[in-house]
Design a protein around this motif. Structure first.
Motif, PDB file in Angstrom:
ATOM      1  N   ARG A   1      16.521  -4.516 -14.340  1.00 52.19           N
ATOM      2  CA  ARG A   1      16.651  -5.088 -15.688  1.00 52.19           C
ATOM      3  C   ARG A   1      18.064  -5.633 -15.891  1.00 52.19           C
TER       4      ARG A   1
ATOM      5  N   LEU B   1      19.727  -6.400 -20.039  1.00 51.29           N
ATOM      6  CA  LEU B   1      20.602  -5.399 -20.656  1.00 51.29           C
ATOM      7  C   LEU B   1      22.002  -5.961 -20.954  1.00 51.29           C
TER       8      LEU B   1
ATOM      9  N   GLY C   1      23.299   3.998 -27.014  1.00 50.97           N
ATOM     10  CA  GLY C   1      22.175   3.409 -26.294  1.00 50.97           C
ATOM     11  C   GLY C   1      22.357   1.911 -26.143  1.00 50.97           C
ATOM     12  N   LEU C   2      21.852   1.385 -25.023  1.00 54.56           N
ATOM     13  CA  LEU C   2      21.900  -0.062 -24.824  1.00 54.56           C
ATOM     14  C   LEU C   2      20.601  -0.468 -24.156  1.00 54.56           C
ATOM     15  N   GLY C   3      19.754  -1.139 -24.906  1.00 60.21           N
ATOM     16  CA  GLY C   3      18.453  -1.534 -24.379  1.00 60.21           C
ATOM     17  C   GLY C   3      18.238  -3.016 -24.501  1.00 60.21           C
ATOM     18  N   GLY C   4      16.993  -3.417 -24.314  1.00 63.92           N
ATOM     19  CA  GLY C   4      16.673  -4.826 -24.384  1.00 63.92           C
ATOM     20  C   GLY C   4      16.831  -5.381 -25.782  1.00 63.92           C
ATOM     21  N   TYR C   5      16.640  -4.535 -26.795  1.00 62.64           N
ATOM     22  CA  TYR C   5      16.649  -5.013 -28.178  1.00 62.64           C
ATOM     23  C   TYR C   5      18.021  -4.889 -28.835  1.00 62.64           C
ATOM     24  N   ALA C   6      18.727  -3.808 -28.574  1.00 62.75           N
ATOM     25  CA  ALA C   6      19.959  -3.569 -29.321  1.00 62.75           C
ATOM     26  C   ALA C   6      20.912  -2.629 -28.585  1.00 62.75           C
TER      27      ALA C   6
ATOM     28  N   VAL D   1      12.911   1.039 -33.362  1.00 60.66           N
ATOM     29  CA  VAL D   1      13.796   0.910 -32.201  1.00 60.66           C
ATOM     30  C   VAL D   1      14.228   2.308 -31.746  1.00 60.66           C
TER      31      VAL D   1
ATOM     32  N   LEU E   1      16.759   5.085 -29.873  1.00 60.46           N
ATOM     33  CA  LEU E   1      18.216   5.241 -29.814  1.00 60.46           C
ATOM     34  C   LEU E   1      18.765   4.673 -28.502  1.00 60.46           C
ATOM     35  N   SER E   2      17.880   4.408 -27.535  1.00 59.25           N
ATOM     36  CA  SER E   2      18.308   3.737 -26.305  1.00 59.25           C
ATOM     37  C   SER E   2      18.347   2.228 -26.468  1.00 59.25           C
ATOM     38  N   GLY E   3      17.972   1.755 -27.667  1.00 63.04           N
ATOM     39  CA  GLY E   3      18.078   0.326 -27.938  1.00 63.04           C
ATOM     40  C   GLY E   3      16.861  -0.496 -27.547  1.00 63.04           C
ATOM     41  N   GLU E   4      15.715   0.196 -27.344  1.00 64.93           N
ATOM     42  CA  GLU E   4      14.501  -0.536 -26.970  1.00 64.93           C
ATOM     43  C   GLU E   4      13.589  -0.719 -28.178  1.00 64.93           C
ATOM     44  N   PHE E   5      13.011  -1.908 -28.280  1.00 62.37           N
ATOM     45  CA  PHE E   5      12.041  -2.199 -29.327  1.00 62.37           C
ATOM     46  C   PHE E   5      10.728  -1.494 -28.988  1.00 62.37           C
TER      47      PHE E   5
END
Lengths: 144, 195
Positions: A81, A87, A134-139, B21, B23-27
């Motif tokens: 990813r 990311l 956290g760091l994901g696809g959305y935020a 969302v 806390l890891s930032g995933e939708f």
């Protein structure tokens, strides 16, 4: 050092004294926030990732590595990813853990000695790196 | 005098369409609907919209207990494991039809204040139902208009009526801007009255 200043920096193999790649991006992981990988461009092989642990030096003019062999493809889903840019932290929306948007990441400040992310920069704020949970696809999610 | 930090108040209906969302930032999904509990006039959770994700798991709802924070821009959850099938959220048939909306709000002195049209939540990481938006009855002098009525910490609910203390009528607001202060003042009054 800011990501914006560090991008496009040459990656140099110190054994052969040749330029082997260029820094195209940074893969940040939370807890504690750090640069885990560099995304490279202008590579000769198939891989485009370089682990922070395999970086010899992150200098003002070049990033040095001991051998080309450390430039490699993704090893797992998370790295895949990262390689696919899903990311990427720059441009990502920042959400507080209470669900309030705090803008988008415009730049990141990091320590070139350790790779630790010291702050996330948005148009209006500077957010301490420790707050990144956290760091994901959305935020990118930050604690309050 | 210092101004207290603004409290985040929002109407439950405003949450519809908002992203969930991790806390890891995933939708995860979007809020489809708010599910109210039959008892207590509180929120049981949310049903979610994301057909692609749920086609196999059927875990298409979010119980209130699984919510980490509710904000202006997103509903935050620790991770996807807090999702449950909708039937666990509202096990009884037609539970969603029989929710708090449309109920009449009655004071403990027996005066009808109006019909509930929305529920006001206090957002952040401590989630709380703090009031009802009602279409006011003649009792309030603003008949037909929508007003906000503060709630005490606990509410008695019968199935047709939501009972609030009569003093609630002194703390009615027209909009969310001043409502946070009204809720605080109302609850303080109740505590002082009880001691």
């Amino acid at each position: 050092m800011l990501f914006s200043q560090a991008r496009k920096r040459a990656v140099v193999n110190t054994a052969t004294a040749t330029r082997v790649a260029r820094v195209d991006g940074f893969v940040v992981l939370p807890g504690p926030a750090r640069v885990a990988l560099l995304r490279l461009g202008k590579v000769s092989g198939a891989g485009t990732l370089l682990s922070w642990d395999d970086v010899q030096g992150f200098g003002p003019d070049a990033v040095t590595v001991a051998t080309d062999a450390v430039i490699r493809p993704a090893r797992d889903g998370l790295e895949q990813r990262a390689e696919d840019n899903d990311l990427e932290i720059l441009g990502k929306r920042v959400l507080s853990e209470q669900g309030t948007e705090l803008g988008a990441v415009t730049d990141v400040d990091f320590d070139p000695e350790t790779g630790a992310v010291t702050s996330l920069i948005t148009k209006t704020d500077t957010i301490a790196g420790q707050r990144l949970i956290g760091l994901g696809g959305y935020a990118a999610v930050v604690s309050s | 005098m210092t101004t207290p930090a603004p409290t985040l108040l929002l109407r439950a209906s405003e949450l519809i369409g908002r992203p969930v969302v991790t806390l890891s930032g995933e939708f995860v999904a979007e809020i489809k609907d708010v599910v109210f509990e039959r008892t207590g006039g509180r929120i049981a959770g949310f049903t979610l919209r994301n057909p692609g994700l749920f086609s196999r798991s059927r875990k298409d709802s979010l119980p209130w207990a699984g919510v980490h924070g509710v904000g202006r821009d997103a509903v935050m959850v620790p991770d996807e494991t807090v999702l449950t099938p909708a039937k666990e959220l509202a096990p009884r048939k037609k539970a969603r039809k029989a929710d708090v909306l449309q109920d009449r709000v009655l004071t403990d002195h027996g005066r009808d204040l109006g019909r509930v049209v929305d529920v006001v939540l206090h957002g952040g990481t401590t989630l709380d139902v703090v009031g009802y938006e009602v279409e006011a009855s003649e009792t309030l002098g603003t008949a037909g208009q929508r007003v906000l009525i503060p709630l005490p910490d606990t509410v008695a609910v019968s199935g047709e009526h939501l009972i609030v203390p009569a003093t609630a009528t002194e703390f009615v607001s027209d909009d969310l801007a001043g409502f946070g202060a009204a809720v605080d003042a109302f609850r303080r009054r109740l505590r002082e009255g009880a001691s």
